[in-house]
Design a protein around this motif. Structure first.
Motif, PDB file in Angstrom:
ATOM      1  N   THR A   1       1.023  -1.110  -0.215  1.00 46.39           N
ATOM      2  CA  THR A   1      -0.110   0.185   0.365  1.00 46.39           C
ATOM      3  C   THR A   1       1.023   1.011  -0.127  1.00 46.39           C
ATOM      4  O   THR A   1       0.759   1.824  -0.573  1.00 46.39           O
ATOM      5  N   PRO A   2       1.786   1.821   0.991  1.00 48.22           N
ATOM      6  CA  PRO A   2       3.085   2.535   0.782  1.00 48.22           C
ATOM      7  C   PRO A   2       3.860   2.558  -0.643  1.00 48.22           C
ATOM      8  O   PRO A   2       3.425   3.892  -0.997  1.00 48.22           O
ATOM      9  N   TYR A   3       3.640   2.412  -1.096  1.00 46.95           N
ATOM     10  CA  TYR A   3       4.234   1.741  -2.596  1.00 46.95           C
ATOM     11  C   TYR A   3       3.279   2.058  -3.326  1.00 46.95           C
ATOM     12  O   TYR A   3       3.637   3.102  -4.907  1.00 46.95           O
TER      13      TYR A   3
ATOM     14  N   VAL B   1       0.763   4.105  -2.904  1.00 46.04           N
ATOM     15  CA  VAL B   1       0.247   5.341  -3.016  1.00 46.04           C
ATOM     16  C   VAL B   1       1.345   6.768  -3.025  1.00 46.04           C
ATOM     17  O   VAL B   1       0.967   7.074  -3.733  1.00 46.04           O
ATOM     18  N   ALA B   2       2.803   5.861  -3.283  1.00 51.44           N
ATOM     19  CA  ALA B   2       3.413   6.580  -3.290  1.00 51.44           C
ATOM     20  C   ALA B   2       3.641   6.839  -5.186  1.00 51.44           C
ATOM     21  O   ALA B   2       4.003   8.117  -5.734  1.00 51.44           O
TER      22      ALA B   2
ATOM     23  N   LEU C   1       7.648   8.859   0.895  1.00 52.93           N
ATOM     24  CA  LEU C   1       6.957   7.800   1.280  1.00 52.93           C
ATOM     25  C   LEU C   1       8.279   6.816   1.237  1.00 52.93           C
ATOM     26  O   LEU C   1       7.838   5.143   1.615  1.00 52.93           O
TER      27      LEU C   1
ATOM     28  N   ALA D   1       8.909   4.133   3.321  1.00 53.41           N
ATOM     29  CA  ALA D   1       8.752   2.917   3.545  1.00 53.41           C
ATOM     30  C   ALA D   1       9.522   1.421   3.064  1.00 53.41           C
ATOM     31  O   ALA D   1       8.821   0.444   3.595  1.00 53.41           O
TER      32      ALA D   1
END
Length: 123
Positions: free
Chosen positions: A9-11, A13-14, A47, A51
């Motif tokens: 998820t963080p990737y 979003v990034a 991010l 992450a």
């Protein structure tokens, strides 16, 4: 399907933030929006670094503490420095946009390519 995607998820979003920021930087002629696009792009990069530095079950490396996986604090320190630099760049860019608007009466990049007298005649 949700489990493997939740780990990334963080990737995701990034990539979205970097893509949106790059799109605004390239597509829009408004200088204020270009500064905001640059901020979106920077946030996406921040991010990614944060992450990538996450370690499940990791602890902070304390002197005298034995064993266990440790979290490397270097990426977090680098991101703190990058945030300070990013805020400085944003402040400088905003000041330049204000000065350009005061001089030329516009913040559109395509209108800044015209000679000064054409911009004054338009108003």
């Amino acid at each position: 399907m949700i489990g493997p995607l939740a780990d990334r998820t963080p990737y995701v979003v990034a990539v979205f933030l970097m893509g949106a920021g790059l799109y605004v930087l390239i597509d829009d002629e408004n200088l204020v929006k270009k500064v905001l696009g640059l901020n979106l792009f920077q946030t996406g990069i921040f991010l990614v670094f944060v992450a990538a530095a996450v370690r499940t079950g990791g602890r902070s490396p304390l002197v005298g503490d034995a064993g266990g996986p440790y979290v490397n604090p270097l990426p977090h320190v680098l991101i703190l420095t990058a945030i300070v630099v990013g805020v400085s760049v944003t402040a400088l860019a905003a000041a330049l946009v204000v000065r350009i608007h005061a001089e030329r009466g516009t913040v559109r990049a395509d209108e800044l390519e015209r000679p000064t007298d054409e911009v004054a005649d338009r108003e």
